[in-house]
Write a protein that holds these residues in place. Structure first.
Motif, PDB file in Angstrom:
ATOM      1  N   THR A 188       0.831  -1.209   0.000  1.00 50.66           N
ATOM      2  CA  THR A 188       0.000   0.000   0.000  1.00 50.66           C
ATOM      3  C   THR A 188       0.863   1.256   0.000  1.00 50.66           C
ATOM      4  O   THR A 188       0.566   2.253  -0.669  1.00 50.66           O
ATOM      5  CB  THR A 188      -0.934  -0.013   1.219  1.00 50.66           C
ATOM      6  OG1 THR A 188      -1.711  -1.208   1.190  1.00 50.66           O
ATOM      7  CG2 THR A 188      -1.871   1.183   1.224  1.00 50.66           C
ATOM      8  N   GLY A 246      -2.982  10.844  -8.906  1.00 54.51           N
ATOM      9  CA  GLY A 246      -4.200  10.666  -9.712  1.00 54.51           C
ATOM     10  C   GLY A 246      -5.379  11.394  -9.101  1.00 54.51           C
ATOM     11  O   GLY A 246      -6.160  12.036  -9.796  1.00 54.51           O
ATOM     12  N   GLU A 247      -5.540  11.303  -7.768  1.00 53.06           N
ATOM     13  CA  GLU A 247      -6.638  11.979  -7.093  1.00 53.06           C
ATOM     14  C   GLU A 247      -6.505  13.489  -7.225  1.00 53.06           C
ATOM     15  O   GLU A 247      -7.497  14.212  -7.402  1.00 53.06           O
ATOM     16  CB  GLU A 247      -6.645  11.565  -5.612  1.00 53.06           C
ATOM     17  CG  GLU A 247      -7.860  12.037  -4.836  1.00 53.06           C
ATOM     18  CD  GLU A 247      -9.128  11.374  -5.323  1.00 53.06           C
ATOM     19  OE1 GLU A 247     -10.221  11.950  -5.120  1.00 53.06           O
ATOM     20  OE2 GLU A 247      -9.048  10.237  -5.888  1.00 53.06           O
ATOM     21  N   LYS A 295       2.150   2.081  -3.421  1.00 55.13           N
ATOM     22  CA  LYS A 295       1.111   2.559  -4.344  1.00 55.13           C
ATOM     23  C   LYS A 295       0.607   3.933  -3.981  1.00 55.13           C
ATOM     24  O   LYS A 295      -0.062   4.589  -4.784  1.00 55.13           O
ATOM     25  CB  LYS A 295      -0.073   1.585  -4.364  1.00 55.13           C
ATOM     26  CG  LYS A 295       0.246   0.234  -4.961  1.00 55.13           C
ATOM     27  CD  LYS A 295      -0.990  -0.641  -4.943  1.00 55.13           C
ATOM     28  CE  LYS A 295      -0.736  -1.992  -5.575  1.00 55.13           C
ATOM     29  NZ  LYS A 295      -1.956  -2.849  -5.561  1.00 55.13           N
ATOM     30  N   LEU A 296       0.895   4.444  -2.763  1.00 61.99           N
ATOM     31  CA  LEU A 296       0.280   5.668  -2.264  1.00 61.99           C
ATOM     32  C   LEU A 296       0.617   6.902  -3.113  1.00 61.99           C
ATOM     33  O   LEU A 296      -0.278   7.689  -3.451  1.00 61.99           O
ATOM     34  CB  LEU A 296       0.695   5.895  -0.802  1.00 61.99           C
ATOM     35  CG  LEU A 296       0.021   7.062  -0.089  1.00 61.99           C
ATOM     36  CD1 LEU A 296      -1.504   6.863  -0.093  1.00 61.99           C
ATOM     37  CD2 LEU A 296       0.533   7.173   1.355  1.00 61.99           C
ATOM     38  N   ALA A 355       1.357   7.302  -6.324  1.00 67.71           N
ATOM     39  CA  ALA A 355       0.618   7.262  -7.590  1.00 67.71           C
ATOM     40  C   ALA A 355      -0.864   7.533  -7.355  1.00 67.71           C
ATOM     41  O   ALA A 355      -1.521   8.260  -8.115  1.00 67.71           O
ATOM     42  CB  ALA A 355       0.831   5.915  -8.271  1.00 67.71           C
ATOM     43  N   LEU A 356      -1.414   6.963  -6.299  1.00 64.52           N
ATOM     44  CA  LEU A 356      -2.828   7.169  -6.000  1.00 64.52           C
ATOM     45  C   LEU A 356      -3.093   8.629  -5.674  1.00 64.52           C
ATOM     46  O   LEU A 356      -4.096   9.216  -6.132  1.00 64.52           O
ATOM     47  CB  LEU A 356      -3.251   6.275  -4.823  1.00 64.52           C
ATOM     48  CG  LEU A 356      -3.241   4.765  -5.097  1.00 64.52           C
ATOM     49  CD1 LEU A 356      -3.528   4.000  -3.808  1.00 64.52           C
ATOM     50  CD2 LEU A 356      -4.290   4.402  -6.152  1.00 64.52           C
ATOM     51  N   MET A 357      -2.190   9.263  -4.901  1.00 64.63           N
ATOM     52  CA  MET A 357      -2.387  10.669  -4.519  1.00 64.63           C
ATOM     53  C   MET A 357      -2.284  11.578  -5.735  1.00 64.63           C
ATOM     54  O   MET A 357      -3.053  12.526  -5.884  1.00 64.63           O
ATOM     55  CB  MET A 357      -1.333  11.081  -3.474  1.00 64.63           C
ATOM     56  CG  MET A 357      -1.534  10.391  -2.122  1.00 64.63           C
ATOM     57  SD  MET A 357      -0.274  10.863  -0.915  1.00 64.63           S
ATOM     58  CE  MET A 357      -0.612  12.611  -0.785  1.00 64.63           C
TER      59      MET A 357
END
Length: 456
Positions: A356, A366-367, A359-360, A362-364
């Motif tokens: 996790t 995109g958001e 991946k954090l 990249a996720l942030m």
């Protein structure tokens, strides 16, 4: 051609008949219309039928003079057990007579009771064969007798001595057993016996669930009234009745059809009562025997359980130690499994956390891009939305301003109205004014002062 008066012709017929049949003759026939007149004479008719019994082939009037009837009827009743009545097959000694006024008749001088007894026996046999063919003869005896017998439907005459004896024997048993007899009144002798007994059976059948057995008893009367209990109708009703039937008709001669088809036949009402008491007594004996057997079995069971308990008490320490050791082993095994499961779960959780964390970013990113795009879309639409709202608010403000101008008092005054003031307050009613009051009247373009001098 000779000529006769009616009297002469009747006399000639009488001479001819009496000379042609001068003696006495034994005649077999069936009786019908038997009745005894006030004079004591018995009047009846004798008839004969064909072999099938469906067609009358001969029929004649007959008479028994009072001087003969008492003796003949008494002997007939004593030997046959039935009264001389209609519907009987008889062998009678007759004399052929003819009377000018009453016509042709047979005078009965003697009756052979043995012939009637044979006919009655044949009739009883025919009824029994009829019941056997229809499968009813043994039906009542095949019923299961309730246990215990306490609820009794009694068919009898309430005034009969036999009924009183029956009740007395039930109520005064040595053990004081409780029975619940219910009397269904019936005529137990005479011409109405058959219909009365059948009616009582019908009434009982309507409430059959309230009774255990039916008792038909008769006592204190003549044994000559037993013919009704040899009828096919009563025999069929008793044989097919849904409850066991006990009979105590009170006679020592051959059993009637009712006795033969009943569940149990006894000679007298008291014998029936004693039988029911004995049945109850036997039930109590069986209960006492079962109670004794149960007590013995309980004692043996208690002894066996006591022995088992003693053996268990001796084995308890070793069994308890083994049980404790087994529980300790099971607890240790559970602890080991719990430690291993906790270690595995912790390892798995750390692995998921590392994945996790990787991946954090990249996720942030995109958001953040999605939020920036949404903000830009909202910013581009903001001037248009503000202009539309400004126009709507201006229209609402203008409408409110117009309403205020229309509702102002000056607008009312400009339309030709005036306001009357007293002490600076508007006057709304004449009742507020008094003589000499000083008033101010306001118009759109000025005001005047007036004084109240008159009220109309």
């Amino acid at each position: 051609m000779p000529s006769y008066t009616l009297t002469q012709l009747a006399a000639a017929l009488r001479n001819c008949i009496e000379s042609g049949f001068p003696g006495r003759y034994w005649v077999s026939a069936e009786t019908i219309g038997v009745r005894v007149g006030t004079s004591g004479h018995c009047y009846l008719e004798l008839l004969d039928k064909d072999a099938a019994g469906s067609r009358v082939t001969a029929r004649m009037k007959a008479i028994i003079w009072a001087s003969d009837y008492n003796t003949l009827s008494l002997r007939f009743r004593q030997e046959t057990g039935a009264a001389f009545d209609s519907g009987m097959s008889v062998l009678v000694m007759v004399a052929v007579t003819y009377h000018e006024q009453y016509g042709f008749s047979l005078r009965i001088l003697d009756i052979d009771p043995s012939y009637t007894m044979g006919a009655m026996a044949r009739k009883r046999k025919e009824i029994i064969e009829e019941l056997r063919k229809s499968g009813l003869y043994d039906r009542n005896r095949s019923l299961t007798l309730p246990r215990p017998i306490r609820r009794i439907a009694v068919i009898s005459s309430g005034t009969a001595a036999g009924y009183g004896d029956f009740i007395a024997h039930l109520e005064h048993s040595e053990e004081n057993f409780r029975f619940y007899p219910v009397l269904f009144q019936a005529v137990m002798q005479g011409d109405q016996t058959e219909s009365s007994v059948l009616a009582a059976l019908e009434r009982i059948e309507l409430h059959k669930e309230l009774f255990d057995v039916v008792v038909i008893i008769r006592g204190g009367g003549s044994e000559s009234e037993l013919a009704a209990f040899d009828s096919l109708a009563i025999g069929r009703a008793c044989a097919s009745f849904p409850l066991p039937i006990f009979t105590g008709i009170g006679h020592d001669r051959d059993e009637t059809v009712t006795d033969l088809v009943a569940y149990r036949s006894l000679k007298t009402p008291t014998a029936v009562a004693d039988c029911l008491v004995a049945s109850h007594r036997e039930e109590w004996k069986q209960i006492d025997a079962l109670r004794s057997r149960a007590a013995d079995a309980l004692r043996l069971m208690m002894m066996y359980n006591h022995e088992q308990l003693m053996q268990l008490s001796l084995r308890t320490p070793s069994v308890l130690s083994a049980s404790v050791r087994g529980e300790q082993h099971r607890i240790k095994a559970v602890e080991d499994r719990l430690k291993l499961a906790a270690k595995q779960q912790t390892t798995y959780g750390l692995q998921q956390l590392r994945i996790t964390t990787q991946k954090l970013p990249a996720l942030m990113q995109g958001e953040l891009k999605q939020c920036t795009a949404s903000l830009e879309r909202l910013t581009s639409r903001l001037p248009l939305v503000a202009a539309v709202n400004m126009k709507r608010y201006n229209r609402q403000l203008e409408a409110s301003e117009q309403a205020i101008r229309l509702l102002h008092p000056n607008a009312t005054l400009r339309r030709g109205f005036a306001i009357v003031l007293k002490n600076g307050k508007a006057v709304r009613s004449e009742a507020e004014l008094s003589y000499g009051d000083k008033l101010v009247t306001r118009f759109a373009d000025g005001s005047v002062t007036t004084v109240v001098t008159e009220s109309k």
